[in-house]
Write a protein that holds these residues in place. Structure first.
Motif: not given
Lengths: 149, 149, 149, 149, 149, 149, 149, 149
Positions: F11, F14-16, F18, F49, F52-53, F55, F144-149
């Motif tokens: 994870l 992939l956050t760094l 995708g 997950i 994938f998106s 930014m 920060r991308a990645g984690l759903k807020l």
């Protein structure tokens, strides 16, 4: 510890009458006196029951003014201030909350002179307090004993 | 009813242990069992003792979220709203206060989903509510059982 | 001191006309002049009547701006600030209230220049003041007794 | 009407003692009794002196709770609400102010039960009120003339 | 760099699936694989695409509490505080906004104990912080991945 | 599904990036390509997950104004309003929070004219909205991308 | 200086067109050129006319962001801060107001980067500032030139 | 239209004296009278110069009270209310802002009686207004003519 339906019923009965005897609880729930005692001992042992207490009418023991305080303090003083307030006998409860205020506190005192004295001499005397907001209870619609807030 | 020093000591002992026996209270205060029972009966009769209760650890019975609500409502709906909230089992206490908010309420629920459901389905469903503000308890510094707030 | 119905009527008459003579009060209430004087002396002696005063139209003596101030100050400076303000001739009244503000104050000045000067030179000059909020009176609907607020 | 220095001194003397005799005022200011009476009559005629009154200790006549209210109402109801409040005997003063609140009101009542009753039965019963904020007086530092606010 | 309609469609497809292959994107848009790669490389080169990422369900990786913080600090500490917070792994985003608050921050933590610890040990430990307001997320209606907020 | 240390590392990678290939992830973590694919498929299957998106720099695609809105609405309209806003393409996120506001929303638009139009024509057009507060982003410290807020 | 009806009409004409010639003003008002000039000279001499100016469209000279600031500062720094801000070319106006804020300021800058820079580098750099609140203009309904606000 | 350095200097000179002659402007900038006239005509044609005006001292024409209003209204009434206020001669400016208030308005009136009348009879008479907050100007530190705010 897993709490089952019988434990919950015991807790409900004790919430209504904290001095109910093991025998009477047993009669209600179709349990032996020993079985009730064992369950209550387990509930105490695992911290479900924190203590048995008594609900006192604060006005009848001379505490006629019930006030809520929002206490803002400098962040580095928060815990120190909270602990000082928690040890004050006029303070019934003291919580840190989300939202705009750092501490939420419930105070019971005999009258307005005592409230003014508490505010000016005990609360304002603590280092690190920046702002205080207080409100007075006008009317109780519900005040549940038993569950720790 | 005038409360004397001995009554006060009885109340203090019962606050610490609401199930303390008349005999044990008597030993502490140098009184007979009968005399303790009579005093406690008087304290109950005149409403000084409202009831005996039990202090339950809310988290250990699955109530992990403790929230304070400020509920504003249209003035003509205040009492109706307050009484509806007071009868809701998630509501631990509900007061009318001085200050900017009409009702101050303490709610205990199992988790965030339950808090959201309480807010949207039980609180917002009441007619006359105009604005709601909620805050979550982060840390307890003091939570006194016994005295009615 | 117990205040009876006749005392209350005397206070009502004096509130309407603080210079009403003992004789005229006596006529209204069917009392002798001596009896009225004795009752009024008692009311003064026990502090029920604090003083006789005169209701002056503040605008007609050149005080055209009537303002309310909420004054926040560092807790340790509260009493000092309050006493300094109380001794200021522009300050008509100064109270400590529950709620978010530490001091509530009523100020009467001749015009805006005087209000600005009071704010910047007299109020802000006091040590310990952290925040000031002021509001100007637009219209009086009721102003009971004394200097019009 | 132009107020001269002698008028101002007369007003100061009457503020300190509203029942001071013309003769005593004359002695202080080196004026004849007739001249004092004429000046006071002029001050009354032109509305500088609105009335003579008496400063009553509100607590000693049983008004132990002194509260300030901020009352917001729908704009079209403002005057109607203000006049209804002005005619209420518990209301000592009622003003429209600049700032966020539409009406600022001072209330004197006997106790908390009376305050709660005033709030719920007299204030909230008025049509057009949208929000009420109340604060209780804790300590008087200055209260100039008239009924103590 | 001018972005044309085809670039916009590529961005839309990548927003829906950041791992979509060049070939599949090309099929959708009637472009060659090479042409898609070149356009994406241009979008990366000119900073339109900042990075490819993955949208993780925070609760499923144990971050059950999502909180917003408004952080006020002394003006001279603003940038220093903001940078310290930005480097904190619990902080998902940190912005300076217009309005009354200096910093707006989003925090993801495992539970309330972690939130209390973050607040008291990490946030309040920073020099220059004067006031903190926090709110907890109750329900998500929309949470768009892709566009940098 | 239990997430182990290897899942967490996948994870993080992939956050760094995708679009990192299974082969490259495998090299980093000493895993086979097949094993990486299986783990990622599991993470997708169990909702860890969400997608994938990509930014995107919002300013470079012409969204120069980033605004936060606090939207208060009549309780009975809350869900309806929230869902209408969630379907609006200018709305990036929309949450219900604890605290004083009912909905917290993030909006990205091209310029001030678009913000004014969104506010007056799209937001204010919804039935049940009582109050809106908006703030503009001045500076990003972390996003920060990645984690759903 | 007493302003008569003719002076008022001259001021109205100049408000609409500050460069209107004495001859044209005279024609409108049935006055000689000399008489118009004399009256305008008197209006300037007594400070009724402070200056002639020009109304520039701020956006067309590159000032696209118009912001209002509420600036709170420590009371002892108020005048110093106000004068520093008044000398800043980005500041269009700066007033001390009644109400909760100490200074109300209007700022015109070229874009958000300039607003952020003004806020962080020019405003926050002043000693004595405790809190800043800013709002951005969305839409002008009226903006009257001429009268000094 | 591109504004060059010479245009900027012309605007600066006109800001200081809106009636400066073309000849005098030409002398300052080393331009012919004709060239100055042409540039000014271009600035007018492209809307850079909106009009020439005159800066009047509001107090000297009897407008002694300068007030700011924050006006909240029901969203569906916003534009209608704003346009009604914009057409009111006491209203100097009226803007829609980001932040908590819907309309920000500047009002100039002769005295407090006029302010109260404006508030109660003209502002509160508009349908859709829910809340009004007003503040009075105490002191001007800067009030720049010329640029449209």
């Amino acid at each position: 510890m897993k709490i089952d339906q019988i434990d919950k019923k015991i807790l409900e009965l004790l919430t209504l009458d904290g001095r109910m005897s093991y025998v009477d609880i047993g009669k209600e729930l179709n349990l032996s006196r020993v079985s009730v005692r064992e369950r209550i001992n387990q509930l105490i042992k695992y911290g479900v029951i924190e203590k048995f207490s008594v609900m006192i009418n604060s006005e009848k023991v001379g505490k006629t003014v019930s006030a809520f305080f929002e206490v803002d303090c400098e962040p580095s003083f928060l815990v120190e201030v909270a602990e000082a307030l928690a040890s004050n006998p006029s303070v019934a409860s003291c919580y840190q909350m989300t939202g705009p205020s750092t501490l939420h506190m419930h105070v019971l005192v005999s009258d307005f002179a005592a409230l003014e004295s508490f505010t000016n001499n005990e609360l304002y005397a603590l280092e690190g307090i920046t702002r205080v907001e207080s409100h007075i209870l006008l009317r109780r619609f519900k005040s549940r004993a038993g569950l720790k807030l």
